[in-house]
Design an enzyme around this catalytic site. Structure first.
Site, PDB file in Angstrom:
ATOM      1  N   GLY A 165       0.814  -1.211   0.000  1.00  0.00           N
ATOM      2  CA  GLY A 165       0.000   0.000   0.000  1.00  0.00           C
ATOM      3  C   GLY A 165       0.845   1.258   0.000  1.00  0.00           C
ATOM      4  O   GLY A 165       2.046   1.242  -0.293  1.00  0.00           O
ATOM      5  N   CYS A 166       0.213   2.353   0.389  1.00  0.00           N
ATOM      6  CA  CYS A 166       0.774   3.686   0.154  1.00  0.00           C
ATOM      7  C   CYS A 166       1.999   4.048   0.992  1.00  0.00           C
ATOM      8  O   CYS A 166       2.694   4.995   0.665  1.00  0.00           O
ATOM      9  CB  CYS A 166      -0.313   4.743   0.375  1.00  0.00           C
ATOM     10  SG  CYS A 166      -1.620   4.661  -0.856  1.00  0.00           S
ATOM     11  N   PHE A 167       2.256   3.322   2.077  1.00  0.00           N
ATOM     12  CA  PHE A 167       3.434   3.679   2.888  1.00  0.00           C
ATOM     13  C   PHE A 167       4.731   3.114   2.315  1.00  0.00           C
ATOM     14  O   PHE A 167       5.828   3.464   2.759  1.00  0.00           O
ATOM     15  CB  PHE A 167       3.269   3.204   4.345  1.00  0.00           C
ATOM     16  CG  PHE A 167       3.127   1.715   4.514  1.00  0.00           C
ATOM     17  CD1 PHE A 167       4.240   0.880   4.470  1.00  0.00           C
ATOM     18  CD2 PHE A 167       1.880   1.145   4.726  1.00  0.00           C
ATOM     19  CE1 PHE A 167       4.108  -0.499   4.620  1.00  0.00           C
ATOM     20  CE2 PHE A 167       1.738  -0.232   4.889  1.00  0.00           C
ATOM     21  CZ  PHE A 167       2.861  -1.053   4.828  1.00  0.00           C
TER      22      PHE A 167
END
Length: 393
Positions: A165-167
């Protein structure tokens, strides 16, 4: 001859200096959509034009998104050939997988080739490869496909990161730092490649959080080369990776979830994601910068994952950041949308280019120290402390 001790072996294995970003490359699909036209296009292609109230809501989301355009591999032709991808919940994983297992490594190759060209060394000197994507899963993975596409050595040491995901733009730098500093002479190719073909779906009025994703996400790939002890006769250091940390925010269970199903990858967001991040961000900053003696958040340069405009606005307000601090971050959000893990690497690229264009003293907007933040499912936060390098005139 005396036997070599374990301590001597360990010392010989380790680099002398910190991990350093030595080159950056980015790539996008050729096809793009403008945010102003997207609501009409999206509701037409998903055969949802009868949902007039929902379309108005979606239009407001797009207007508030601070995004001007987004690149997307999915064209109108591809979507017409795959009508199940345009439904909200129709079995479509096979069709999505068929697209991403080919296109994710291909887009990654474009970004990696640019980074390798800038780096200036032969690709045979790449010792490690980290490939990260939230788009699709396959065996052998994108890391293997990219090794073949680029013609890297078969002995390159590969790490494949799926479904982060986005991290994960922060995660890959953290891992690259550990590899570069603990393997003398290592040169780590890092690639994040994201294609929204797994998450695209039609609208439904019972799940507005899914609609938020349709308004924000875009496609892109970014690559960096990381190594310690650069050979400055060839290599051009851009940023030192000084420290890297990861944490799970308190009371944030279920704030961002993604689930791989027959219908593709479904995303679920709680409304208070910006609040959870802004409430906890100062703790991460203090832990990262306390040892360096920095507590003025306007005295450092900023690279923050642009999850959406509300996150940036609340972080800015909470930390009393000057408007220009998130300039590079907001620019990338505006021109590309949220490209998940690739975003922060696009922002690094934007920052170093702008600094050179504007004649600044360092790659960090004239400042020495900076922070790179990744936010994503968990809620997980990655915090990387960066040190800029002087720009030679």
């Amino acid at each position: 001859m005396a036997a070599v001790t374990v301590e001597e072996i360990r010392k010989a294995q380790r680099a002398d200096g910190p991990a350093t970003v030595l080159a950056i490359g980015t790539a996008t699909p050729a096809n793009y959509v403008t945010q102003a036209d997207y609501p009409d296009y999206y509701f037409r292609i998903t055969k949802s034009e009868h949902m007039t109230d929902l379309k108005e809501k979606f239009k407001r989301m797009c207007d508030k998104s601070m995004i001007r355009k987004r690149y997307m591999h999915l064209t109108e032709e591809i979507l017409k050939e795959n009508p199940n991808m345009c439904a909200y919940m129709a079995p479509s994983l096979d069709a999505r997988q068929d697209i991403v297992v080919v296109e994710v490594p291909k887009l990654g190759k474009e970004a990696a080739a640019k980074a390798i060209k800038e780096w200036g060394q032969p690709k045979s000197k790449i010792t490690h490869l980290i490939f990260c994507t939230t788009s699709g899963v396959d065996m052998p993975g994108c890391d293997y496909q990219l090794t073949k596409l680029l013609g890297l050595r078969p002995s390159v040491k590969r790490f494949m990161m799926y479904q982060q995901g986005c991290f994960a733009g922060g995660t890959v730098l953290r891992l690259a730092k550990d590899l570069a500093e603990n393997n003398r002479g290592a040169r780590v190719l890092v690639v994040c490649s994201e294609i929204t073909a797994v998450t695209f779906r039609g609208p439904v009025d019972t799940h507005l959080d899914s609609l938020v994703g349709q308004a924000l996400f875009g496609d892109g790939a970014a690559a960096v080369i990381v190594g310690a002890d650069p050979d400055e006769s060839i290599e051009r250091p851009l940023y030192q990776l000084v420290s890297a940390a990861q944490t799970i925010l308190p009371d944030s269970d279920g704030a961002i979830d993604g689930h791989l199903r027959e219908v593709g990858l479904t995303f679920h967001l709680l409304k208070d994601v910006p609040g959870l991040i802004s409430k906890n961000i100062e703790k991460s900053l203090k832990e990262a910068f306390g040892p360096i003696g920095i507590s003025d958040w306007n005295s450092i340069f900023w690279i923050a994952h642009p999850g959406g405009p509300a996150i940036l606005d609340q972080v800015e307000e909470k930390l009393e950041l000057k408007e220009e601090k998130l300039r590079a971050t907001r620019h990338v959000l505006s021109e590309y949308g949220n490209m998940s893990s690739a975003c922060v690497l696009f922002i690094l690229d934007e920052m170093r280019k702008k600094c050179a264009e504007e004649g600044m003293a360092t790659t960090g907007e004239g400042l020495e120290w900076g922070v790179l933040f990744g936010f994503g499912p968990g809620l997980t936060v990655e915090t990387v402390v960066l040190r800029s390098v002087p720009i030679k005139a």
